[in-house]
Design an enzyme around this catalytic site. Structure first.
Site, PDB file in Angstrom:
ATOM      1  N   GLU A 263      -5.580   5.383   9.860  1.00  0.00           N
ATOM      2  CA  GLU A 263      -6.890   5.342   9.049  1.00  0.00           C
ATOM      3  C   GLU A 263      -7.749   4.937   9.706  1.00  0.00           C
ATOM      4  OE1 GLU A 263      -6.817   2.945   5.256  1.00  0.00           O
ATOM      5  OE2 GLU A 263      -8.515   4.381   4.661  1.00  0.00           O
TER       6      GLU A 263
ATOM      7  N   CYS B 235      -7.273   4.745   1.769  1.00  0.00           N
ATOM      8  CA  CYS B 235      -8.277   5.049   0.770  1.00  0.00           C
ATOM      9  C   CYS B 235      -9.494   6.060   1.491  1.00  0.00           C
ATOM     10  CB  CYS B 235      -9.077   3.737   0.581  1.00  0.00           C
ATOM     11  SG  CYS B 235      -7.960   2.494  -0.366  1.00  0.00           S
TER      12      CYS B 235
ATOM     13  N   ASN C  40      -3.645   9.506  -2.189  1.00  0.00           N
ATOM     14  CA  ASN C  40      -3.161   8.248  -1.584  1.00  0.00           C
ATOM     15  C   ASN C  40      -2.677   7.148  -2.515  1.00  0.00           C
ATOM     16  OD1 ASN C  40      -3.016   6.130   0.314  1.00  0.00           O
ATOM     17  ND2 ASN C  40      -4.879   5.531  -0.214  1.00  0.00           N
ATOM     18  N   GLU C  41      -3.620   6.430  -2.814  1.00  0.00           N
ATOM     19  CA  GLU C  41      -3.009   5.291  -3.513  1.00  0.00           C
ATOM     20  C   GLU C  41      -3.526   5.254  -5.129  1.00  0.00           C
ATOM     21  OE1 GLU C  41      -4.479   1.077  -2.529  1.00  0.00           O
ATOM     22  OE2 GLU C  41      -2.555   1.011  -1.653  1.00  0.00           O
TER      23      GLU C  41
HETATM   24  O1  AHR Z   1      -4.312  -0.182   4.647  1.00  0.00           O
HETATM   25  C1  AHR Z   1      -5.739  -0.622   4.209  1.00  0.00           C
HETATM   26  C2  AHR Z   1      -5.774   0.084   2.908  1.00  0.00           C
HETATM   27  O2  AHR Z   1      -4.855  -0.619   1.708  1.00  0.00           O
HETATM   28  C3  AHR Z   1      -5.542   1.383   2.733  1.00  0.00           C
HETATM   29  O3  AHR Z   1      -6.620   2.251   2.860  1.00  0.00           O
HETATM   30  C4  AHR Z   1      -5.248   1.715   1.056  1.00  0.00           C
HETATM   31  O4  AHR Z   1      -4.461   2.914   0.775  1.00  0.00           O
HETATM   32  C5  AHR Z   1      -4.691   0.438   0.860  1.00  0.00           C
HETATM   33  O5  AHR Z   1      -5.151  -0.361  -0.235  1.00  0.00           O
END
Ligand code: AHR
Length: 660
Positions: free
Chosen positions: A48, A244, A375-376
């Protein structure tokens, strides 16, 4: 009486121990009853653009705000006025060099003095190496018959010029000027100066400085030392671009892969969500140029032998921020992006999107097999959107395995809501995330023992032990955290029939520019080091077996009433080796009677690799990069039953070649 073998000898100071009494603990491995296969993509990496992981990190461009597109167009640039020089700087957008990057800098020199121009600070400075060459380029044009010559200088933080060159031939039209600079001294925090020779005005854009020696010496390339760290992990897959960052704080700032391909100047810059996500660690100069875009990600995966796993926005912005939703009846463009991505990655060079890949230099498909939807994310809103994606994608591309989200926590209401829904939808692979204290990882190594074997597979897509707590800036990448992750990974491997992928997160942190800690790999502008967690990942990844072997521990040692010895066994189908991984998370060395059933003898050539450190608080650093690092030695054992001592707080990997 079995022969004793002490893995403690793998440390410099500890000697062979006298033969122990018959150990109370037995580890029995049945080589004749191979179990489930271990996924070839079991151990991977999560990339990321956080902590200056891309711009200012992996992406080797040294000029920050090279195209003057930051909202403050002069951010990272300062004015140079030497010896009575005078003039002005102005950000303009009339008749730009490229419409996707509409802003540029006009430099007007009223009095040339001893030099008027601009200086770029780089990303926390620019890392330059003595004797190395750097490729400078810029777009420039004179204005109303103004100056036609530029001088470029690379200077140290205390102002010494360590390389310089003149560029001339400017005309009234945008023109690319380029030169190569050989640097006379190593400097971690250099600057780039661009000085105008003469009076009058000129326009400047796309000012770029790359090391000539990028990874594979590619133009628009990546930092070779950082890619080497990834390659050395031998990752089974690489997840990109996050995290994120995929989601954006609002949908307008989401990651859109189509804006990250083509010529770099066609890619539109946006603010990086991590710029000021944490008020206690604002950047504040963190943007995404997308110089490292989807094409480069695919190429990187190919280079390091990792299956590409792109994660796409599913019509949901980050639920920790706005949580903005694309209405269900307006989801088509998002789904179309996914379909087009499959064509970009896998389509023929004559297909619409495959042709774009081919035009960038890769006519052959990338053979993508995995794709993440969101993603999350969590809640019914996610399930609705995932279902729409899955329906459309499976109809056209049943060959692509889809990764879906189980939310940000490994056990909360969001998680408990999502899992049954995803099971119902017959999801392929569910992405679980876990950032928790080391004890959580030690206590949950058996988490997957009880998982349903008939449902979706699991991707442990983000995890890392947090020495303090999640998002604390005081978290340390210490041995305690890495050891706890190792114990947990034993549990992942032991459940390889359910868990098919896993990745530590985040991957990179720049020591001068991080927002999040801990990270797997840290760097400054010149150097890089792996954390203890990096070496844990490496030991698992480089010793991935193909098939599990039943491994039974009896007579477990206990710490605080909990079993703290963890083991798995597997077989490497190519080498034939039996691979034994053991984590001793107790504070005492532990003698174990190892019994290999189903083989009569071992060949010579066994090895033992041990990762351990004197203190749980030990860390690696730029100055002590190998303070906690694995040591590999011959393991002189040919019997199939032997006693072996596992050092306190250690991870050991034995590779045992059977004779038959
Ligand atoms: O790894 C850091 C962040 O943690 C990522 O962007 C997210 O997916 C998680 O909350």
């Amino acid at each position: 009486m079995k022969k004793p073998f002490s893995l403690a000898i793998l440390t410099a100071s500890t000697l062979w121990l006298a033969a122990a009494a018959e150990p109370a603990i037995t580890l029995t491995i049945d080589t004749g009853k191979p179990g489930p296969k271990i996924s070839p993509v079991m151990w991977g990496v999560f990339f990321e653009d956080i902590n200056f992981g891309a711009d200012g990190g992996l992406y080797a461009e040294l000029v920050k705000n090279r195209s003057f597109e930051f909202p403050n167009g002069l951010m990272a640039w300062s004015q140079i006025e030497r010896g009575g020089a005078a003039g002005s700087l102005e950000i303009r957008d009339q008749e730009p060099f490229h419409t996707a990057n509409p802003h540029y800098l006009r430099i007007r020199v009223d009095n040339a003095g001893a030099g008027f121009g601009v200086s770029n600070e780089g990303f926390h400075g620019m890392g330059l190496r003595e004797g190395a060459t750097y490729n400078f380029s810029a777009q420039a044009r004179t204005v109303e018959g103004g100056p036609r010559t530029l001088r470029v200088e690379l200077v140290t933080s205390d102002g010494r010029t360590i390389a310089s060159a003149k560029l001339d031939g400017l005309t009234g039209q945008w023109k690319k000027l380029s030169t190569t600079l050989r640097v006379g001294a190593t400097e971690a925090k250099a600057r780039l100066n661009v000085i105008v020779e003469g009076r009058g005005a000129l326009d400047l854009d796309w000012v770029s400085l790359f090391p000539a020696q990028t990874w594979k010496n590619r133009p628009n390339g990546l930092r070779a030392d950082l890619v080497r760290m990834l390659a050395d992990l031998k990752p089974g897959f690489m997840r990109f671009p996050g995290g994120c960052i995929v989601e954006g704080r609002d949908l307008g700032k989401r990651y859109q892969w189509k804006t990250t391909i083509g010529a770099p100047e066609e890619r539109r810059l946006i603010i990086n969500r991590w710029n000021d996500e944490f008020k206690h660690r604002p950047a504040p100069d963190y943007f995404q140029s997308f110089g490292l875009g989807f094409y480069e990600f695919f190429l990187l995966c190919e280079d390091i032998g990792a299956e590409p796993l792109p994660i796409l926005n599913c019509g949901m912005a980050c639920q920790f921020n706005s949580g903005e939703l694309a209405p269900l009846d307006q989801l088509d463009p998002y789904i179309q992006d996914a379909l087009d991505l499959i064509e970009f990655a896998n389509g023929s060079a004559t297909s619409t999107w495959g042709a774009k890949r081919a035009a960038m230099g890769h006519p052959a498909p990338f053979n993508m097999k995995l794709l993440g939807v969101g993603n999350e994310q969590w809640g019914p809103q996610y399930i609705e959107r995932y279902a729409a994606f899955a329906k459309a994608l499976k109809a056209k591309h049943p060959e692509i395995k889809l990764v879906s989200s189980a939310g940000p926590s490994p056990a909360d209401d969001r998680f408990n809501f999502l899992w049954p829904q995803l099971r119902e939808l017959k999801a392929d692979i569910v992405d679980e995330h876990c950032y928790a204290r080391p004890d959580w990882f030690l206590d949950n190594a058996a988490r997957y023992d009880k998982y349903d074997r008939s449902g979706p597979k699991v991707f442990m897509g983000e995890y890392a032990a947090q020495s303090v707590k999640t998002v604390s800036p005081d978290n340390r990448n210490n041995w305690e955290c890495a050891l706890a992750e190792a114990a947990y990974m034993i549990g992942l491997e032991r459940n390889a029939d359910v868990v098919v992928m896993s990745s530590y997160a985040p991957l990179f942190g720049h020591v001068d520019g991080w927002q999040w800690t801990p990270n797997l790999i840290w760097c400054d502008n010149l150097s890089v080091y792996g954390t203890p967690s990096y070496y844990v990942q490496q030991m698992f990844s480089r010793n991935r077996g193909d098939v599990l072997l039943p491994a039974q521990i009896s007579g477990q040692p206990e710490a605080d009433g909990k079993s703290r010895l963890y083991a798995t066994a597997s077989r490497d189908a190519t080498a034939g080796d039996i691979i034994l991984k053991v984590v001793n998370a107790t504070a005492q060395p532990v003698w174990v009677a190892v019994q290999l059933q189903g083989v009569s003898q071992l060949k010579t050539g066994a090895t033992a690799t041990v990762l351990a450190s004197a203190n749980l608080s030990d860390e690696t650093s730029l100055s002590e990069p190998k303070k906690v690092a694995p040591v590999r030695r011959p393991f002189n054992e040919t019997n199939v039953s032997f006693n072996c001592q596992f050092r306190a707080h250690s991870l050991a990997v034995l590779r045992l070649p059977p004779a038959q």
